[in-house]
Design an enzyme around this catalytic site. Sequence first.
Site, mmCIF file in Angstrom:
data_model
loop_
_atom_site.group_PDB
_atom_site.id
_atom_site.type_symbol
_atom_site.label_atom_id
_atom_site.label_comp_id
_atom_site.label_asym_id
_atom_site.label_seq_id
_atom_site.Cartn_x
_atom_site.Cartn_y
_atom_site.Cartn_z
ATOM 1 N N SER A 470 2.861 -1.063 -2.539
ATOM 2 C CA SER A 470 3.833 -1.886 -1.826
ATOM 3 C C SER A 470 4.629 -2.687 -2.841
ATOM 4 O O SER A 470 4.183 -2.886 -3.976
ATOM 5 C CB SER A 470 3.098 -2.832 -0.867
ATOM 6 O OG SER A 470 3.945 -3.855 -0.402
ATOM 7 N N TYR A 483 -3.100 -8.969 1.865
ATOM 8 C CA TYR A 483 -2.493 -7.639 1.790
ATOM 9 C C TYR A 483 -1.914 -7.395 0.395
ATOM 10 O O TYR A 483 -2.159 -6.349 -0.218
ATOM 11 C CB TYR A 483 -1.399 -7.492 2.851
ATOM 12 C CG TYR A 483 -0.612 -6.209 2.747
ATOM 13 C CD1 TYR A 483 -1.145 -5.008 3.214
ATOM 14 C CD2 TYR A 483 0.660 -6.197 2.178
ATOM 15 C CE1 TYR A 483 -0.424 -3.826 3.107
ATOM 16 C CE2 TYR A 483 1.401 -5.026 2.078
ATOM 17 C CZ TYR A 483 0.847 -3.839 2.539
ATOM 18 O OH TYR A 483 1.563 -2.666 2.424
#
Length: 575
Positions: A470, A483
């Site tokens: 990400s 996350y």
Amino acid sequence: MQAREQFGLRKVVATERVIPLKGDVSLTLLGLTKDVYNSLCLDVDVVIHAAAQVNLILPFNALYNTNVLGTRNVLLFSAKSKIKPVHYISTNAVFPSGLRDVKENVDMNQFCNQLESGYSQTKWLAEQQVLAAIEKGLPVAIYRCGNVGGSRLVGGWNPADFNLYMLSGVLKTGFAPDIKWQIELTPVDFVSQVITQLVCNLHESVGKIFHLVNNNTLPCQNLYELFRHLGYNVKTIKYNEWKALILKEGEKDTQLFQLSQLLENLVKEEIYFSSDSTYSQENLTDVLKKMNISYPQVSSELFIWYIESLSSVGILPQAETDRNIVKPYGNLKGKVIVVTGASSGIGEGISRTLARAGARVVLAARRLDRLQAIVDSLRKSGAEATPVQLDVCNAEQVSTCMQEIESRVGPIDVLVNNAGVMFYQFMKKCDLARWQHMVNVNINGTLNCLAAVLGGMVARGSGHIVNITSDGARKPFPGLAVYCGTKYFVHCLSGALRSELASLGVKVTDVQPGDVSSELHNHVSDPEAELQFDWSTKVPILKPSDVGEAVLYALSQPSYCAVNEILLEPEQLPL
């Protein structure tokens, strides 16, 4: 390289088990000596009768010996000394055009006076002999094929095929006929696969008729648009003008000359292109379901492969413009690729892109029903895909699953670690269960999959690990602290792993997407945090296919080129 070596190995083995004999089915004893003929009558166990003279212009008498007497002689051979099952390759040309939903067991006698070409007439008569042999107890299966197209495995096509003549006529002249033509064809590798499997399963084939005619056709106008997209300058003109052009150009081009003869003697009128019959496939549908095979569609992806492969060897002309032809198959043809988290979103997008690129994609996720739906749609377009139910958090299940994949599909060439979860939440909420869930899926799931395949890649000296992390691995975002931490872990893991494996033939790529339209954004645990920090609904964001294209790019590079990282961001949300 590994796939080529495997193909080469199969080729050698097959060659050693093939015995060529010169003969002629239209002659007594199949043109063989009496001793050889009698020996074959005892040694042969199954007969696949595909010998025929296919010519849509020659009259009945010119084709009678090969198509009719040849079939009679093969049936006699099959009944001599011992009974040998016969798999007879017929054609849908035994029916006139313009029929609808022709049943596999329809009474053919009602159509015999409507057949115009010598080829249709001789194949109709030949099939009558085969049907009579079935009535007398000979084990026979009949395969009525429609237009058989080129292979999806190698760049080849029957050079005398009408569809290929039509493609060549359009691309060589730069003009296409404005007609109502639904292009029907079935890739020859699919036809061969079905027949081969039915030869090995007599209880599913004997006494049955199978229609290998593609009901999923492609409008010719769609094909013309595809030509233009690939860089060919194709203009549409009236049929009569196009026919006249082919007749003129055929005087100086062999391929166009053959097409001109077919247009003059077979097609004659424009209505020919819109009068194809349609066929029922109850027997075929039943066996395909048991084989877990889907009938390939006549799709744009299929024709991209045909055009690329045939133009590269000079069968079709190259595009004349400077625009590069899309090469979706690249060097991924036959590669076994496992994609985790493939039931939706980014994983689905990656899987679809790689499957269209010719890879043998294994889609792994927990939701088997979703996987099956995706795989079914891919198979209809001719792609090769396999669904596997998998929970990446279960290390034992992951290990067993990867072993089964390598046993059933082949050694895993590429692992795409995509499975992941993301929750917007304030850290002050202390939602330990959510934190641990993200750690289990995003970190432990990646490690479980890595442990199951890395050893095999290192042992073979080839492989590619693609970790979908990400942009949160590059910059921590508020509301996504845990996350981002999990993705940063995988990002660091990728870098260290890359350094360890660089000399061992295994590549590692870290793909870092920003906001992507996927189910990740549906996992809401803290609406307040999502409202404050999530911008994905405010500007255009990435599509799953964008990530798929990035993965395809990384995998398509030559062996000496390593793509270490790819950062993708929505234009209005730069990192």
